[in-house]
Design a protein around this motif. Structure first.
Motif, PDB file in Angstrom:
ATOM      1  N   HIS A 224      45.437   5.179 -40.805  1.00  0.00           N
ATOM      2  CA  HIS A 224      45.770   4.415 -39.603  1.00  0.00           C
ATOM      3  C   HIS A 224      44.504   3.996 -38.840  1.00  0.00           C
ATOM      4  CE1 HIS A 224      45.471   8.485 -37.758  1.00  0.00           C
ATOM      5  NE2 HIS A 224      45.065   7.827 -36.686  1.00  0.00           N
ATOM      6  N   ILE A 225      43.362   4.564 -39.226  1.00  0.00           N
ATOM      7  CA  ILE A 225      42.086   4.162 -38.627  1.00  0.00           C
ATOM      8  C   ILE A 225      41.434   3.059 -39.457  1.00  0.00           C
ATOM      9  CG2 ILE A 225      39.764   4.934 -37.975  1.00  0.00           C
ATOM     10  CD1 ILE A 225      41.950   6.047 -36.185  1.00  0.00           C
ATOM     11  N   ILE A 226      41.324   3.277 -40.747  1.00  0.00           N
ATOM     12  CA  ILE A 226      40.844   2.264 -41.695  1.00  0.00           C
ATOM     13  C   ILE A 226      41.879   2.188 -42.807  1.00  0.00           C
ATOM     14  CG2 ILE A 226      39.028   1.588 -43.321  1.00  0.00           C
ATOM     15  CD1 ILE A 226      37.003   3.014 -41.596  1.00  0.00           C
ATOM     16  N   SER A 227      42.357   0.987 -43.092  1.00  0.00           N
ATOM     17  CA  SER A 227      43.493   0.816 -43.996  1.00  0.00           C
ATOM     18  C   SER A 227      43.196   1.298 -45.415  1.00  0.00           C
ATOM     19  CB  SER A 227      43.907  -0.659 -44.045  1.00  0.00           C
ATOM     20  OG  SER A 227      42.942  -1.413 -44.773  1.00  0.00           O
ATOM     21  N   GLU A 228      44.263   1.570 -46.141  1.00  0.00           N
ATOM     22  CA  GLU A 228      44.135   2.019 -47.528  1.00  0.00           C
ATOM     23  C   GLU A 228      43.324   1.040 -48.367  1.00  0.00           C
ATOM     24  OE1 GLU A 228      47.023   2.272 -51.434  1.00  0.00           O
ATOM     25  OE2 GLU A 228      47.867   2.971 -49.529  1.00  0.00           O
ATOM     26  N   ASP A 229      43.661  -0.251 -48.289  1.00  0.00           N
ATOM     27  CA  ASP A 229      42.943  -1.243 -49.094  1.00  0.00           C
ATOM     28  C   ASP A 229      41.458  -1.266 -48.756  1.00  0.00           C
ATOM     29  OD1 ASP A 229      45.220  -2.002 -50.450  1.00  0.00           O
ATOM     30  OD2 ASP A 229      45.611  -3.768 -49.204  1.00  0.00           O
ATOM     31  N   ALA A 230      41.146  -1.197 -47.471  1.00  0.00           N
ATOM     32  CA  ALA A 230      39.745  -1.222 -47.059  1.00  0.00           C
ATOM     33  C   ALA A 230      39.011   0.025 -47.554  1.00  0.00           C
ATOM     34  CB  ALA A 230      39.640  -1.332 -45.540  1.00  0.00           C
ATOM     35  N   GLN A 231      39.690   1.165 -47.539  1.00  0.00           N
ATOM     36  CA  GLN A 231      39.034   2.387 -47.994  1.00  0.00           C
ATOM     37  C   GLN A 231      38.767   2.358 -49.499  1.00  0.00           C
ATOM     38  OE1 GLN A 231      39.615   6.188 -46.445  1.00  0.00           O
ATOM     39  NE2 GLN A 231      40.810   5.574 -44.651  1.00  0.00           N
ATOM     40  N   VAL A 232      39.702   1.825 -50.265  1.00  0.00           N
ATOM     41  CA  VAL A 232      39.469   1.704 -51.703  1.00  0.00           C
ATOM     42  C   VAL A 232      38.303   0.753 -51.960  1.00  0.00           C
ATOM     43  CG1 VAL A 232      40.461   1.003 -53.921  1.00  0.00           C
ATOM     44  CG2 VAL A 232      41.870   2.238 -52.264  1.00  0.00           C
ATOM     45  N   ASP A 233      38.250  -0.341 -51.197  1.00  0.00           N
ATOM     46  CA  ASP A 233      37.129  -1.281 -51.310  1.00  0.00           C
ATOM     47  C   ASP A 233      35.804  -0.585 -50.999  1.00  0.00           C
ATOM     48  OD1 ASP A 233      38.867  -3.331 -51.924  1.00  0.00           O
ATOM     49  OD2 ASP A 233      38.801  -4.258 -49.933  1.00  0.00           O
ATOM     50  N   PHE A 234      35.801   0.248 -49.951  1.00  0.00           N
ATOM     51  CA  PHE A 234      34.567   0.927 -49.568  1.00  0.00           C
ATOM     52  C   PHE A 234      34.095   1.884 -50.658  1.00  0.00           C
ATOM     53  CE2 PHE A 234      32.238   4.549 -47.950  1.00  0.00           C
ATOM     54  CZ  PHE A 234      31.208   3.937 -47.256  1.00  0.00           C
ATOM     55  N   VAL A 235      35.002   2.696 -51.168  1.00  0.00           N
ATOM     56  CA  VAL A 235      34.599   3.670 -52.186  1.00  0.00           C
ATOM     57  C   VAL A 235      34.088   2.943 -53.429  1.00  0.00           C
ATOM     58  CG1 VAL A 235      35.360   5.564 -53.662  1.00  0.00           C
ATOM     59  CG2 VAL A 235      36.171   5.427 -51.297  1.00  0.00           C
ATOM     60  N   ALA A 236      34.718   1.828 -53.780  1.00  0.00           N
ATOM     61  CA  ALA A 236      34.239   1.039 -54.921  1.00  0.00           C
ATOM     62  C   ALA A 236      32.824   0.525 -54.670  1.00  0.00           C
ATOM     63  CB  ALA A 236      35.196  -0.120 -55.192  1.00  0.00           C
ATOM     64  N   ASP A 237      32.583  -0.014 -53.473  1.00  0.00           N
ATOM     65  CA  ASP A 237      31.235  -0.487 -53.128  1.00  0.00           C
ATOM     66  C   ASP A 237      30.236   0.670 -53.100  1.00  0.00           C
ATOM     67  OD1 ASP A 237      32.067  -3.083 -52.942  1.00  0.00           O
ATOM     68  OD2 ASP A 237      32.067  -3.175 -50.741  1.00  0.00           O
ATOM     69  N   PHE A 238      30.664   1.812 -52.584  1.00  0.00           N
ATOM     70  CA  PHE A 238      29.815   2.998 -52.521  1.00  0.00           C
ATOM     71  C   PHE A 238      29.369   3.405 -53.930  1.00  0.00           C
ATOM     72  CE2 PHE A 238      29.604   7.776 -51.848  1.00  0.00           C
ATOM     73  CZ  PHE A 238      28.450   7.750 -51.088  1.00  0.00           C
ATOM     74  N   MET A 239      30.288   3.406 -54.870  1.00  0.00           N
ATOM     75  CA  MET A 239      29.958   3.769 -56.244  1.00  0.00           C
ATOM     76  C   MET A 239      28.995   2.762 -56.865  1.00  0.00           C
ATOM     77  SD  MET A 239      33.758   4.994 -57.489  1.00  0.00           S
ATOM     78  CE  MET A 239      33.280   5.250 -59.192  1.00  0.00           C
ATOM     79  N   ARG A 240      29.218   1.491 -56.602  1.00  0.00           N
ATOM     80  CA  ARG A 240      28.316   0.468 -57.153  1.00  0.00           C
ATOM     81  C   ARG A 240      26.911   0.599 -56.591  1.00  0.00           C
ATOM     82  NH1 ARG A 240      32.783  -2.962 -55.596  1.00  0.00           N
ATOM     83  NH2 ARG A 240      34.205  -3.275 -57.350  1.00  0.00           N
ATOM     84  N   LYS A 241      26.805   0.893 -55.303  1.00  0.00           N
ATOM     85  CA  LYS A 241      25.488   1.072 -54.683  1.00  0.00           C
ATOM     86  C   LYS A 241      24.757   2.272 -55.275  1.00  0.00           C
ATOM     87  CE  LYS A 241      25.832  -2.241 -51.510  1.00  0.00           C
ATOM     88  NZ  LYS A 241      24.986  -3.472 -51.582  1.00  0.00           N
ATOM     89  N   ILE A 242      25.492   3.346 -55.522  1.00  0.00           N
ATOM     90  CA  ILE A 242      24.870   4.533 -56.125  1.00  0.00           C
ATOM     91  C   ILE A 242      24.375   4.208 -57.531  1.00  0.00           C
ATOM     92  CG2 ILE A 242      25.330   6.839 -57.028  1.00  0.00           C
ATOM     93  CD1 ILE A 242      27.297   7.205 -54.672  1.00  0.00           C
ATOM     94  N   GLU A 243      25.195   3.525 -58.305  1.00  0.00           N
ATOM     95  CA  GLU A 243      24.776   3.150 -59.655  1.00  0.00           C
ATOM     96  C   GLU A 243      23.538   2.264 -59.611  1.00  0.00           C
ATOM     97  OE1 GLU A 243      26.974   1.543 -63.630  1.00  0.00           O
ATOM     98  OE2 GLU A 243      27.121   0.250 -61.859  1.00  0.00           O
ATOM     99  N   LYS A 244      23.531   1.295 -58.710  1.00  0.00           N
ATOM    100  CA  LYS A 244      22.379   0.396 -58.573  1.00  0.00           C
ATOM    101  C   LYS A 244      21.132   1.180 -58.201  1.00  0.00           C
ATOM    102  CE  LYS A 244      20.731  -3.386 -55.632  1.00  0.00           C
ATOM    103  NZ  LYS A 244      21.070  -4.232 -54.446  1.00  0.00           N
ATOM    104  N   TRP A 245      21.273   2.129 -57.267  1.00  0.00           N
ATOM    105  CA  TRP A 245      20.119   2.927 -56.847  1.00  0.00           C
ATOM    106  C   TRP A 245      19.587   3.747 -58.011  1.00  0.00           C
ATOM    107  CZ3 TRP A 245      18.942   8.097 -56.877  1.00  0.00           C
ATOM    108  CH2 TRP A 245      17.814   8.482 -56.141  1.00  0.00           C
ATOM    109  N   ARG A 246      20.484   4.392 -58.755  1.00  0.00           N
ATOM    110  CA  ARG A 246      20.022   5.254 -59.849  1.00  0.00           C
ATOM    111  C   ARG A 246      19.358   4.457 -60.954  1.00  0.00           C
ATOM    112  NH1 ARG A 246      17.519   7.603 -62.462  1.00  0.00           N
ATOM    113  NH2 ARG A 246      17.666   9.668 -63.397  1.00  0.00           N
ATOM    114  N   MET A 247      19.879   3.279 -61.243  1.00  0.00           N
ATOM    115  CA  MET A 247      19.310   2.463 -62.313  1.00  0.00           C
ATOM    116  C   MET A 247      17.967   1.863 -61.922  1.00  0.00           C
ATOM    117  SD  MET A 247      21.479   2.857 -64.724  1.00  0.00           S
ATOM    118  CE  MET A 247      21.022   1.603 -65.912  1.00  0.00           C
ATOM    119  N   SER A 248      17.680   1.828 -60.622  1.00  0.00           N
ATOM    120  CA  SER A 248      16.435   1.188 -60.156  1.00  0.00           C
ATOM    121  C   SER A 248      15.243   2.136 -60.131  1.00  0.00           C
ATOM    122  CB  SER A 248      16.641   0.590 -58.770  1.00  0.00           C
ATOM    123  OG  SER A 248      16.775   1.618 -57.794  1.00  0.00           O
ATOM    124  N   ILE A 249      15.475   3.443 -60.263  1.00  0.00           N
ATOM    125  CA  ILE A 249      14.354   4.376 -60.107  1.00  0.00           C
ATOM    126  C   ILE A 249      13.710   4.715 -61.448  1.00  0.00           C
ATOM    127  CG2 ILE A 249      15.304   5.363 -58.003  1.00  0.00           C
ATOM    128  CD1 ILE A 249      16.238   7.741 -59.599  1.00  0.00           C
TER     129      ILE A 249
END
Length: 249
Positions: A224-249
């Motif tokens: 009720h604070i951040i919608s379900e769809d938005a939260q799934v979008d965030f976690v997906a973006d979070f995972m992509r950012k982590i993958e990008k960071w790890r592949m860059s080092i």
């Protein structure tokens, strides 16, 4: 003529990034935990969303017993050869495994990426099996309240990267207080396995040894604070950012 040997080659080894994702089930007065909903959607939408590789998605019963049993299953000792999907994951020295644990923070207004966990269990409510911990050690071999950190550099850079986007600006912070309930309990035990596995890390192109696994805990707010769809979008973006960071080092 003397032969010349170098300790490592200049060619950077490809590191495959794989995620092991967990969420919690119901507890207290919460009949449906947002993290179990997010977990199911990540699992079913991984191809459509072109997510990084997910080795497994696991819902954990909100109890001390289940936390310990689940970690034993998804994080087998490296010295043990097993044939299930989790064991196969650990046999490849070129695989970087990110253990992404999620829990709900009922009072949160944004996402919180937890930087650390504490060797203390103090439950304000019982777990679902009725157990209540009061200032107890999670690991009896270490001092009560001992703090261990995740990869601070990675967390800082990933959160800054997300915060620089219009979509997530102001909606994600780094936290140093995961509470002392089962979120902290799981995080501390899982990170302890990262620390214990440091000697079997991955050699990068400069011959430094990096851990071949890292654990992160993400606290999400209620839907009720951040919608379900938005939260799934965030976690997906979070995972992509982590993958990008790890592949860059």
């Amino acid at each position: 003529m003397k032969s010349h040997q170098t300790p490592c080659t200049a060619t950077k080894q490809r590191i495959d990034v794989s995620f092991v994702v967990t969420g919690f089930g119901p507890f207290g007065s919460l009949d449906e935990n947002p993290t179990s909903t997010i977990l199911r959607r990540l699992d079913s939408e991984r191809t459509a969303r072109r997510l990084p590789h997910i080795s497994s998605c696991t819902e954990i019963e909100t109890s001390v017993t289940s936390v310990r049993q689940t970690l034993e299953r998804i994080r087998p000792p490296r010295a043990v050869s097993v044939d299930d999907e989790f064991g196969q994951l650990h046999k490849s020295s070129s695989t970087f495994t990110l253990y992404l644990h999620m829990g709900v923070a009922m009072s949160a207004s944004k996402f919180r990426v937890e930087q650390c966990a504490y060797n203390e269990a103090s439950f304000s409510i019982p777990d679902v099996r009725g157990y209540v911990a009061e200032k107890e050690h999670i690991d009896p071999c270490c001092p009560l309240g001992r703090c261990i950190n995740s990869d601070v550099e990675m967390i800082k850079e990933v959160v800054e990267d997300l915060s620089s986007t219009d979509r997530w600006r102001g909606l994600v912070d780094v936290s140093t207080d995961p509470g002392r309930y089962l979120c902290n309990y799981l995080y501390y035990l899982s990170m302890s396995k990262d620390k214990n596995s440091a000697e079997s890390g991955i050699a990068d192109m400069t011959c430094n040894i990096r851990n071949s696994s890292v654990t992160i805990f993400l606290h999400v707010p209620p839907f009720h604070i951040i919608s379900e769809d938005a939260q799934v979008d965030f976690v997906a973006d979070f995972m992509r950012k982590i993958e990008k960071w790890r592949m860059s080092i």
